[in-house]
Design a protein around this motif. Structure first.
Motif, PDB file in Angstrom:
ATOM      1  N   PHE A 124     136.350  44.110  73.804  1.00 27.72           N
ATOM      2  CA  PHE A 124     136.335  43.037  72.799  1.00 27.72           C
ATOM      3  C   PHE A 124     136.938  43.522  71.486  1.00 27.72           C
ATOM      4  O   PHE A 124     136.607  44.605  70.990  1.00 27.72           O
ATOM      5  N   ARG A 125     137.834  42.683  70.946  1.00 29.79           N
ATOM      6  CA  ARG A 125     138.446  42.900  69.630  1.00 29.79           C
ATOM      7  C   ARG A 125     138.349  41.594  68.875  1.00 29.79           C
ATOM      8  O   ARG A 125     138.094  40.544  69.454  1.00 29.79           O
ATOM      9  N   LEU A 126     138.649  41.654  67.582  1.00 29.00           N
ATOM     10  CA  LEU A 126     138.682  40.434  66.771  1.00 29.00           C
ATOM     11  C   LEU A 126     140.135  40.108  66.458  1.00 29.00           C
ATOM     12  O   LEU A 126     140.924  41.001  66.127  1.00 29.00           O
ATOM     13  N   GLY A 127     140.462  38.818  66.529  1.00 31.35           N
ATOM     14  CA  GLY A 127     141.810  38.372  66.195  1.00 31.35           C
ATOM     15  C   GLY A 127     141.772  37.354  65.080  1.00 31.35           C
ATOM     16  O   GLY A 127     140.700  36.864  64.693  1.00 31.35           O
ATOM     17  N   GLN A 146     143.390  45.500  63.223  1.00 29.25           N
ATOM     18  CA  GLN A 146     143.269  46.955  63.434  1.00 29.25           C
ATOM     19  C   GLN A 146     141.855  47.434  63.110  1.00 29.25           C
ATOM     20  O   GLN A 146     141.299  47.031  62.080  1.00 29.25           O
ATOM     21  N   GLY A 147     141.307  48.262  63.956  1.00 30.82           N
ATOM     22  CA  GLY A 147     139.969  48.814  63.714  1.00 30.82           C
ATOM     23  C   GLY A 147     138.850  47.837  64.037  1.00 30.82           C
ATOM     24  O   GLY A 147     137.684  48.116  63.760  1.00 30.82           O
ATOM     25  N   SER A 148     139.204  46.680  64.633  1.00 34.25           N
ATOM     26  CA  SER A 148     138.146  45.696  64.947  1.00 34.25           C
ATOM     27  C   SER A 148     137.579  45.968  66.332  1.00 34.25           C
ATOM     28  O   SER A 148     138.250  46.555  67.195  1.00 34.25           O
ATOM     29  N   PHE A 149     136.361  45.522  66.544  1.00 30.92           N
ATOM     30  CA  PHE A 149     135.694  45.703  67.834  1.00 30.92           C
ATOM     31  C   PHE A 149     134.528  44.725  67.909  1.00 30.92           C
ATOM     32  O   PHE A 149     134.198  44.071  66.912  1.00 30.92           O
ATOM     33  N   SER A 150     133.929  44.599  69.096  1.00 31.00           N
ATOM     34  CA  SER A 150     132.767  43.751  69.345  1.00 31.00           C
ATOM     35  C   SER A 150     133.107  42.267  69.102  1.00 31.00           C
ATOM     36  O   SER A 150     134.282  41.874  69.241  1.00 31.00           O
ATOM     37  N   ILE A 151     132.085  41.471  68.748  1.00 31.04           N
ATOM     38  CA  ILE A 151     132.231  39.996  68.819  1.00 31.04           C
ATOM     39  C   ILE A 151     131.689  39.314  67.561  1.00 31.04           C
ATOM     40  O   ILE A 151     131.215  39.955  66.635  1.00 31.04           O
ATOM     41  N   ASP A 152     131.759  37.989  67.584  1.00 30.62           N
ATOM     42  CA  ASP A 152     131.069  37.103  66.640  1.00 30.62           C
ATOM     43  C   ASP A 152     131.435  37.326  65.169  1.00 30.62           C
ATOM     44  O   ASP A 152     130.549  37.558  64.320  1.00 30.62           O
TER      45      ASP A 152
END
Ligand code: FUB
Length: 338
Positions: A124-127, A146-152
């Motif tokens: 999971f990444r954030l867009g 860049q550097g994003s992860f997980s959710i919500d």
């Protein structure tokens, strides 16, 4: 699994309960509502739930969403507009599946949709995607943040600053990032250790990146100690949201496997936050996910449940109801059924 057990109970319960609020729309299933007031109209950025052959499990494979719709309304008791499909997973080069709970923000005439999805490695990444209108359609950036992860993701504007809050354990993979990089082995603390914390980062000027590495949001108990992993009634699970009332920042979230929307308060948008109580008692369905917004002088809770689908946990419906802050700033707990 826990998901199968809860659904079996909910399938029985759904016929015998009277909900305090109807679904905002019934022609599609919607969930995870993030509400904002833009141009004196309420815009809701929900997940778009769909039927699926994916198994019902604690990893959340049954939440197999592929696109987003935007809903809006100007009269809280009136008609709700579905603006149709505003972004499809096929138009997001870095994403493969599971378009989960989104949020939106407005800056300098542009609207930004923030969303989680699994990348082509299943992580999971954030867009982020952009539009000139709050109702979209949105055009996605080719790469994940860049550097994003997980959710919500949930974005809160504090004056000139925009903060992005995010995170979720279990299917949301936050437990795979405890050492700063993805580890496919789950790493949960012991029950008497501090719980895994949600994250926050300031957004860059152009709203497309983190301006800094993400930091922990601390949630403290009444004694000033970090809420522990074993304290499942109060520890963060997923679905962060921030609002400000009477000078105080409110950080609210789902407790996941104990099915509550809880909240904590702070003098600062980045915490530490002190636990205060429950906003919403468990709904029909495994997940509970919300947002809070002020509209024309009243405050509203946006949430979802599975009444319309008769208790199927991956087929949810967005609802709204009034939310009351009392004279001490405490939020009155909402019972979703009469
Ligand atoms: O809708 C998929 C996931 O379920 C969300 O990302 C979580 O918050 C939970 O509501």
């Amino acid at each position: 699994s826990d998901a199968e057990l809860k659904q079996a109970m909910d399938l029985k319960k759904a016929n015998n309960l009277i909900a305090i609020a109807p679904p905002l729309v019934t022609h599609i299933y919607t969930a995870d509502p993030s509400a904002h007031v833009f141009n004196n109209r309420i815009y809701i950025y929900p997940s778009h739930d769909i039927e699926t052959d994916q198994p019902l499990n604690d990893n959340g494979d049954q939440y197999a969403m592929k696109d987003y719709h935007v809903l809006s309304l100007s009269d809280v008791k009136g008609e709700v507009t579905d603006h149709g499909k505003v972004l499809d997973v096929d138009d997001v080069p870095w994403a493969s599946c599971q378009m989960w709970a989104p949020d939106a923000a407005h800056k300098n005439g542009h609207y930004y949709l923030y969303f989680p999805a699994r990348d082509h490695d299943g992580i999971f990444r954030l867009g982020v995607a952009r539009s000139k209108q709050p109702e979209g359609p949105f055009t996605a950036e080719p790469e994940a943040i860049q550097g994003s992860f997980s959710i919500d993701p949930a974005v809160y504007q504090d004056g000139e600053d925009y903060y992005i809050y995010f995170g979720g354990i279990w299917g949301g993979q936050l437990q795979n990032w405890t050492e700063g990089k993805f580890n496919s082995v789950d790493n949960y603390p012991q029950d008497n250790e501090a719980a895994i914390m949600p994250k926050v980062a300031k957004l860059s000027e152009d709203m497309l990146q983190f301006a800094e590495p993400a930091k922990d949001i601390q949630i403290l108990d009444e004694k000033g100690n970090l809420i522990q992993q074993g304290d499942t009634q109060r520890r963060f699970f997923e679905g962060p949201w921030v609002h400000k009332y009477d000078g105080l920042y409110y950080f609210s979230y789902s407790t996941g496997d104990t099915h509550m929307i809880a909240y904590a308060t702070s003098e600062s948008p980045t915490g530490p936050f002190t636990y205060q109580g429950v906003i919403l008692e468990p709904v029909v369905g495994w997940t509970t996910h919300h947002s809070i917004a002020e509209y024309q002088g009243n405050w509203y809770l946006f949430y979802h449940d599975c009444m319309l689908s008769g208790g199927q946990s991956h087929l949810r419906s967005v609802k709204m109801t009034e939310l009351i802050h009392d004279d001490d700033g405490k939020i009155k707990t909402i019972q979703p059924y009469k």
